[in-house]
Each structure stands twice: as structure tokens, then as C-alpha cells.
Design a protein around this motif. Structure first.
Motif, PDB file in Angstrom:
ATOM      1  N   ASP A   1       0.851  -1.189   0.000  1.00 50.13           N
ATOM      2  CA  ASP A   1       0.000   0.000   0.000  1.00 50.13           C
ATOM      3  C   ASP A   1       0.885   1.237   0.000  1.00 50.13           C
ATOM      4  OD1 ASP A   1      -1.726   2.086   0.518  1.00 50.13           O
ATOM      5  OD2 ASP A   1      -2.883   1.018   2.034  1.00 50.13           O
ATOM      6  N   GLY A   2       0.875   1.970  -1.130  1.00 43.90           N
ATOM      7  CA  GLY A   2       1.723   3.152  -1.242  1.00 43.90           C
ATOM      8  C   GLY A   2       1.385   4.205  -0.217  1.00 43.90           C
ATOM      9  N   ARG A   3       0.104   4.338   0.105  1.00 43.55           N
ATOM     10  CA  ARG A   3      -0.312   5.325   1.108  1.00 43.55           C
ATOM     11  C   ARG A   3       0.284   4.998   2.467  1.00 43.55           C
ATOM     12  NH1 ARG A   3      -3.881   5.090   4.908  1.00 43.55           N
ATOM     13  NH2 ARG A   3      -4.607   3.052   4.169  1.00 43.55           N
ATOM     14  N   LEU A   4       0.306   3.704   2.810  1.00 37.34           N
ATOM     15  CA  LEU A   4       0.859   3.282   4.089  1.00 37.34           C
ATOM     16  C   LEU A   4       2.368   3.521   4.138  1.00 37.34           C
ATOM     17  CD1 LEU A   4       0.480   1.914   6.831  1.00 37.34           C
ATOM     18  CD2 LEU A   4       0.792  -0.283   5.692  1.00 37.34           C
ATOM     19  N   VAL A   5       3.044   3.266   3.022  1.00 35.28           N
ATOM     20  CA  VAL A   5       4.489   3.505   2.974  1.00 35.28           C
ATOM     21  C   VAL A   5       4.783   4.983   3.199  1.00 35.28           C
ATOM     22  CG1 VAL A   5       6.527   3.443   1.500  1.00 35.28           C
ATOM     23  CG2 VAL A   5       4.915   1.525   1.469  1.00 35.28           C
ATOM     24  N   ARG A   6       4.004   5.858   2.570  1.00 35.48           N
ATOM     25  CA  ARG A   6       4.187   7.301   2.766  1.00 35.48           C
ATOM     26  C   ARG A   6       3.932   7.687   4.218  1.00 35.48           C
ATOM     27  NH1 ARG A   6       1.557   7.327  -2.260  1.00 35.48           N
ATOM     28  NH2 ARG A   6      -0.470   7.754  -1.254  1.00 35.48           N
ATOM     29  N   GLN A   7       2.920   7.055   4.819  1.00 41.46           N
ATOM     30  CA  GLN A   7       2.611   7.322   6.222  1.00 41.46           C
ATOM     31  C   GLN A   7       3.787   6.944   7.118  1.00 41.46           C
ATOM     32  OE1 GLN A   7      -1.098   5.560   7.795  1.00 41.46           O
ATOM     33  NE2 GLN A   7       0.102   4.854   9.553  1.00 41.46           N
ATOM     34  N   ILE A   8       4.395   5.786   6.850  1.00 36.53           N
ATOM     35  CA  ILE A   8       5.538   5.334   7.647  1.00 36.53           C
ATOM     36  C   ILE A   8       6.721   6.273   7.477  1.00 36.53           C
ATOM     37  CG2 ILE A   8       7.266   3.502   7.852  1.00 36.53           C
ATOM     38  CD1 ILE A   8       5.060   1.479   7.304  1.00 36.53           C
ATOM     39  N   ILE A   9       6.949   6.733   6.247  1.00 36.78           N
ATOM     40  CA  ILE A   9       8.077   7.638   5.988  1.00 36.78           C
ATOM     41  C   ILE A   9       7.886   8.958   6.725  1.00 36.78           C
ATOM     42  CG2 ILE A   9       9.229   9.009   4.208  1.00 36.78           C
ATOM     43  CD1 ILE A   9       8.695   6.700   2.265  1.00 36.78           C
ATOM     44  N   VAL A  10       6.668   9.517   6.648  1.00 35.47           N
ATOM     45  CA  VAL A  10       6.392  10.791   7.321  1.00 35.47           C
ATOM     46  C   VAL A  10       6.517  10.634   8.835  1.00 35.47           C
ATOM     47  CG1 VAL A  10       4.610  12.514   7.811  1.00 35.47           C
ATOM     48  CG2 VAL A  10       4.924  11.669   5.475  1.00 35.47           C
ATOM     49  N   THR A  11       5.944   9.544   9.367  1.00 35.40           N
ATOM     50  CA  THR A  11       6.005   9.312  10.805  1.00 35.40           C
ATOM     51  C   THR A  11       7.441   9.079  11.257  1.00 35.40           C
ATOM     52  OG1 THR A  11       3.819   8.276  10.672  1.00 35.40           O
ATOM     53  CG2 THR A  11       5.042   7.967  12.707  1.00 35.40           C
ATOM     54  N   SER A  12       8.233   8.415  10.416  1.00 34.38           N
ATOM     55  CA  SER A  12       9.644   8.178  10.734  1.00 34.38           C
ATOM     56  C   SER A  12      10.384   9.490  10.957  1.00 34.38           C
ATOM     57  CB  SER A  12      10.325   7.398   9.600  1.00 34.38           C
ATOM     58  OG  SER A  12       9.765   6.127   9.448  1.00 34.38           O
ATOM     59  N   PHE A  13       9.991  10.508  10.185  1.00 32.04           N
ATOM     60  CA  PHE A  13      10.627  11.823  10.316  1.00 32.04           C
ATOM     61  C   PHE A  13      10.397  12.387  11.717  1.00 32.04           C
ATOM     62  CE2 PHE A  13      10.182  16.480  10.008  1.00 32.04           C
ATOM     63  CZ  PHE A  13      11.467  16.808   9.634  1.00 32.04           C
ATOM     64  N   PHE A  14       9.146  12.343  12.174  1.00 38.92           N
ATOM     65  CA  PHE A  14       8.830  12.907  13.493  1.00 38.92           C
ATOM     66  C   PHE A  14       9.400  12.048  14.623  1.00 38.92           C
ATOM     67  CE2 PHE A  14       5.481  14.713  10.769  1.00 38.92           C
ATOM     68  CZ  PHE A  14       5.643  16.060  11.072  1.00 38.92           C
ATOM     69  N   ILE A  15       9.336  10.726  14.450  1.00 41.41           N
ATOM     70  CA  ILE A  15       9.934   9.842  15.447  1.00 41.41           C
ATOM     71  C   ILE A  15      11.442  10.062  15.503  1.00 41.41           C
ATOM     72  CG2 ILE A  15      10.542   7.418  15.840  1.00 41.41           C
ATOM     73  CD1 ILE A  15       7.896   7.976  16.943  1.00 41.41           C
ATOM     74  N   GLY A  16      12.044  10.224  14.328  1.00 40.09           N
ATOM     75  CA  GLY A  16      13.482  10.478  14.259  1.00 40.09           C
ATOM     76  C   GLY A  16      13.861  11.749  14.996  1.00 40.09           C
ATOM     77  N   ILE A  17      13.048  12.799  14.859  1.00 38.39           N
ATOM     78  CA  ILE A  17      13.315  14.057  15.558  1.00 38.39           C
ATOM     79  C   ILE A  17      13.223  13.855  17.070  1.00 38.39           C
ATOM     80  CG2 ILE A  17      12.389  16.365  16.018  1.00 38.39           C
ATOM     81  CD1 ILE A  17      11.611  16.534  13.087  1.00 38.39           C
ATOM     82  N   ALA A  18      12.159  13.153  17.514  1.00 39.29           N
ATOM     83  CA  ALA A  18      11.998  12.891  18.949  1.00 39.29           C
ATOM     84  C   ALA A  18      13.168  12.070  19.484  1.00 39.29           C
ATOM     85  CB  ALA A  18      10.681  12.154  19.208  1.00 39.29           C
ATOM     86  N   GLY A  19      13.573  11.049  18.708  1.00 41.84           N
ATOM     87  CA  GLY A  19      14.707  10.218  19.117  1.00 41.84           C
ATOM     88  C   GLY A  19      16.007  11.002  19.138  1.00 41.84           C
ATOM     89  N   PHE A  20      16.193  11.891  18.156  1.00 42.44           N
ATOM     90  CA  PHE A  20      17.418  12.688  18.096  1.00 42.44           C
ATOM     91  C   PHE A  20      17.532  13.603  19.308  1.00 42.44           C
ATOM     92  CE2 PHE A  20      19.342  16.807  17.078  1.00 42.44           C
ATOM     93  CZ  PHE A  20      20.644  16.407  16.781  1.00 42.44           C
ATOM     94  N   PHE A  21      16.422  14.280  19.656  1.00 41.58           N
ATOM     95  CA  PHE A  21      16.463  15.188  20.805  1.00 41.58           C
ATOM     96  C   PHE A  21      16.689  14.415  22.099  1.00 41.58           C
ATOM     97  CE2 PHE A  21      14.333  18.351  18.023  1.00 41.58           C
ATOM     98  CZ  PHE A  21      15.186  19.431  18.280  1.00 41.58           C
ATOM     99  N   ALA A  22      16.090  13.211  22.209  1.00 41.02           N
ATOM    100  CA  ALA A  22      16.313  12.383  23.397  1.00 41.02           C
ATOM    101  C   ALA A  22      17.786  11.990  23.497  1.00 41.02           C
ATOM    102  CB  ALA A  22      15.430  11.132  23.343  1.00 41.02           C
ATOM    103  N   TRP A  23      18.377  11.592  22.361  1.00 38.19           N
ATOM    104  CA  TRP A  23      19.789  11.220  22.334  1.00 38.19           C
ATOM    105  C   TRP A  23      20.685  12.419  22.642  1.00 38.19           C
ATOM    106  CZ3 TRP A  23      23.082   7.105  21.844  1.00 38.19           C
ATOM    107  CH2 TRP A  23      24.411   7.408  21.526  1.00 38.19           C
ATOM    108  N   ASP A  24      20.423  13.529  21.956  1.00 34.40           N
ATOM    109  CA  ASP A  24      21.283  14.709  22.105  1.00 34.40           C
ATOM    110  C   ASP A  24      21.231  15.248  23.531  1.00 34.40           C
ATOM    111  OD1 ASP A  24      23.009  16.707  20.730  1.00 34.40           O
ATOM    112  OD2 ASP A  24      21.409  18.093  21.331  1.00 34.40           O
TER     113      ASP A  24
END
Length: 451
Positions: free
Chosen positions: A273-296
């Protein structure tokens, strides 16, 4: 919708209060644990396990185990594993449905018995204690696998299991808030930190916090809310990440990241499902930001020691640090024991004594796989093959809805056994969850019809 959000928030507040009170008094933890055990058994029996109540109580009990251990509320040190066995056994006995007995798990149990015949201890009490310590983990795994084997759950029910696990994991986060000193007072080193793990084993605390990281990340990606509010879910993900990183024990955090990444990759592939893949990519961005700030943030408050810890740097520039923190030494000793005792093994629980006699500094096994070989010999090897290949076979048998969950639970269970053996009930319970059969929720069907 609002009622569900208010319901979830109420339970999180209640678990924050219980966590605080259990820190103040071990009696609270003891009453908490005893009440859940008693109420759970009665509820399962009276309901006939009609709605898989046993699964929910066992999930909650698994998450609660370390909180009770930390605050002196455990009925016994191994009560986490015994509790899971009691809940799931009650479910199997009192439910009104046919029970399928997978022969491979019965065989797995039988393969563990021969090693009990070669146990050598100075006293019966010592033998009983060490044997129960080493057999309780595999037993909880067996009962978990027997209960969940090809049992059908909707996605909503699986998410409910994850929710019940997370409630006491949230309590653990609150316990750590009250039981750890101010970060400014800590003199950081390149070793795991018991002080920042609430005075308890950093490996075990990291393991459960890692489970919390996975559940929150999984919930955010797949858009089922744990607290009822998406921003609060993200905040909890960041908090669990912060606390997990602070333990300086890498196993739980790394396991969570691998489980989350692989399950989402499989989820995207099988959904097609292309829509689901896009959803995962977008969510990965926000999760990545949260994880980066937690790490930093965590790296900064530890004076850069966190990055050095994960980079496996040594305080001595001329000496290479052991990335396994002694586990390789234990594994090699257990492989040596397997060579010396190839048929029956050194005996159940005898790995510790084997290393003591050879003056090996590390006593307890940290890896379940090599422990099976050392203490059970050829029978342990056959048990290990069942342990490793059963999830692979089930993955190919399972439907597309199940595959992401199979991968996630397999990584959480097996990787935890690799770095923390079966000290906690968590790896055995998660291993059993591998074998569930997931079907779409009603909401999924409605959504597909609308689209």
C-alpha cells in the motif's frame, strides 16, 4: 472517543500514583501484586477466559515484574514467570474451546529434563533454588507458546495486549523518576549505571524500557493511540528513550530499535500500500526528531559519555574495550562446557559452578542459547533448534496481517535472550506472542470499504 481518552488518562494517572506509593512503601507493591494475581485468577475462572482475559493479565503481570522486584513487592524473585504460567494455565483449563497441543513445545520441555539427572550441589536447598531459577524461564516460554499458538486475535486485541504491558512500564518510568538521584550528582563512567536504573540491574531496566520504546514507536507508526493523545504518545516515546539511554545498558534500546525497524519494513512490504508507505516515511521523520532530541539531550547531560558508551570507547586508549561486556567470555566458557559434557551437559544450573571452578570472573549466564548447550548438552542443542526455527516456520505459515507482529515479537524475545538470557519473564512471554494469528479489526474492514 472522549470517553476512551479519559479512561486511558485515568489509568495512567493511577499507575503514576501506585508507582510513587510503591517507592515509599514495599507493602504497597506487595498488595498491588497480590491483588492483581488474585483478581486475575478469579476473573479468568469466572469468565471462562471468553475474551482472552488470561492474555491481558499475563501481559500486565509481565510488565509489572520489574517494578515489584525493585520496590520489594515480589512474592518471590521468580514470581513474574510463575504468575504468567498461572494466568495462562488458568486460561487454558477454564476456557470453553478446544485446545491444540503443539508437539514441538512438549518436546522442548522433555528435552530440558535429562540435565536434571546430573546436577551436583552441596545441599538440596541450593539445588532447588538454582534449578528453579534456570527452569522457570523456559517453562514460562513453553506455557506462553502453548497458549498463543495459532490463537486468533484481531489487531485491536493485540494492541490491547501491548496497552496492558505498557501501563506498568509507565509505572517503571515513574519509579525511576523518584528513585534516581539528580543527574548533576552522578559521576558518569563508560559502564552501565545502577544509580540511574533505580539502584537495580541496568540490563533488566533497559530491557523493559526498551519494550516501552518499541510499543510507543509501534503505536505512533500504526496510529493506534496508547494514552488517547498523539502528542502524549510521542512524549512517552521520548521519555522512555531518555530513561533507557541513561541506564547506559545498550541491549534493551538496540533491541527496541531493531524490532521497530524490521516490523515496519515487513509491514510496508506485505501491505503493498503506497499510502501506508508514505505514512511510515512521514512518521519516521517525526519519530526520528523525537529520538534525536532524546539522544542529544541525554548525551549532553552525561558529558558525552553516552556517545562514548555506544561507540564502545575505552577509558584506556591503548586497551580495546570488550563490546560484549563479558558476555563473549561467558559464551566461550559455555561452548567449552558443551565440548566437555556433550551428551547431558554440565547439568541444569551448573554453568555458574562450572565457571567458579575455573576462576572465570563472570558467574551468571547472559545468553540463553549458549546456556542451553552448556547445561543440557545434545538435548540442549535440539531444544535450541526448536527455539530458533519455530518462529521461522510460523512466519511462512502466517497470514499477511500477522507477519509484522511475528517479526517484532521474534526480535524482542530472541534478542533479549541473547543479551539478558531469561532473567525476566519478558523474553518468554514475547516469544509466545510470535505464534498468534492476527486478523483485521472491524475498523480496518470499514476503512477498506470506504476507500
Amino acid at each position: 472517543m472522549f470517553e476512551k481518552q479519559a479512561h486511558n488518562i485515568f489509568f495512567f494517572i493511577a499507575h503514576a500514583v501506585l508507582a510513587y506509593l510503591s517507592v515509599q512503601s514495599s507493602t504497597v507493591g506487595l498488595v498491588w501484586g497480590t491483588a492483581i494475581l488474585g483478581i486475575g485468577v478469579i476473573h479468568i475462572i469466572r469468565s471462562g477466559n471468553e475474551n482472552n482475559e488470561a492474555a491481558y493479565y499475563a501481559a500486565y503481570w509481565m510488565g509489572l515484574e520489574i517494578v515489584l522486584r525493585m520496590n520489594g513487592g515480589s512474592l518471590s524473585y521468580e514470581s513474574g514467570k510463575y504468575g504468567i504460567i498461572i494466568f495462562l494455565l488458568c486460561g487454558l483449563i477454564f476456557e470453553h474451546r478446544a485446545f491444540r497441543l503443539p508437539r514441538k513445545f512438549l518436546l522442548f520441555f522433555l528435552l530440558l529434563l535429562p540435565a536434571t539427572t546430573v546436577v551436583e550441589f552441596e545441599s538440596f536447598g541450593e539445588a532447588r533454588k538454582d534449578m528453579l531459577f534456570n527452569i522457570s524461564g523456559p517453562l514460562s516460554l513453553i506455557f506462553s507458546a502453548l497458549y498463543f499458538y495459532r490463537r486468533t486475535f484481531t489487531k485491536e486485541q493485540v494492541n490491547k495486549i501491548l496497552y496492558f504491558i505498557l501501563l506498568p512500564v509507565f509505572s517503571l518510568g515513574i519509579v525511576l523518576f523518584f528513585k534516581t538521584p539528580e543527574i548533576a550528582e552522578i559521576e558518569f563512567t563508560l559502564n552501565s549505571s545502577a544509580k540511574l536504573s533505580g539502584g537495580f540491574g541496568a540490563n533488566q531496566v533497559s530491557t523493559i524500557l526498551g519494550l516501552g520504546i518499541f510499543i510507543m514507536g509501534f503505536a505512533i507508526f500504526l496510529k493506534f493511540q496508547i494514552t488517547g493523545y498523539r502528542l502524549l504518545d510521542i512524549a512517552l516515546f521520548a521519555y522512555f528513550s531518555f530513561r533507557g539511554l541513561l541506564t547506559f545498558s545498550r541491549g534493551g534500546v538496540v533491541t527496541a530499535i531493531v524490532a521497530l525497524a524490521l516490523s515496519l519494513i515487513v509491514y510496508a512490504i506485505v501491505s503493498n500500500d503506497g499510502r501506508l508507505v508514505r505514512q511510515i516515511i512521514v512518521t519516521s521523520f517525526f519519530i526520528g526528531i523525537a529520538g534525536f532530541f532524546a539522544w542529544d539531550y541525554t548525551n549532553n547531560v552525561t558529558g558525552g559519555f553516552l556517545q562514548k558508551r555506544y561507540a564502545n570507547e575505552s577509558s584506556n586508549p591503548f586497551k580495546k574495550r570488550d563490546i560484549t561486556t563479558g558476555r563473549l567470555t561467558i559464551i566461550l566458557s559455555e561452548l567449552k562446557a558443551f565440548q566437555e559434557y556433550p551428551v547431558l551437559g554440565a547439568g541444569l544450573g551448573m554453568g555458574k559452578k562450572y565457571r567458579e571452578e575455573r576462576n572465570i570472573h563472570f558467574r551468571a549466564s547472559h545468553t540463553e542459547f549458549s546456556r542451553l548447550l552448556a547445561e543440557h548438552g545434545l538435548y540442549g542443542l535440539m531444544a535450541l533448534l526448536i527455539l530458533l526455527f519455530s518462529p521461522v516456520a510460523h512466519y511462512f505459515w502466517s497470514n499477511e496481517q500477522s507477519k509484522p507482529y511475528v517479526v517484532a515479537f521474534a526480535v524482542l524475545g530472541l534478542m533479549t535472550m541473547l543479551h539478558a538470557a531469561m532473567r525476566l519473564s519478558m523474553p518468554g512471554f514475547m516469544y509466545g506472542l510470535i505464534f498468534i494469528s492476527v486478523i483485521p479489526s472491524k475498523d480496518d474492514s470499514v476503512h477498506r470499504e470506504q476507500t
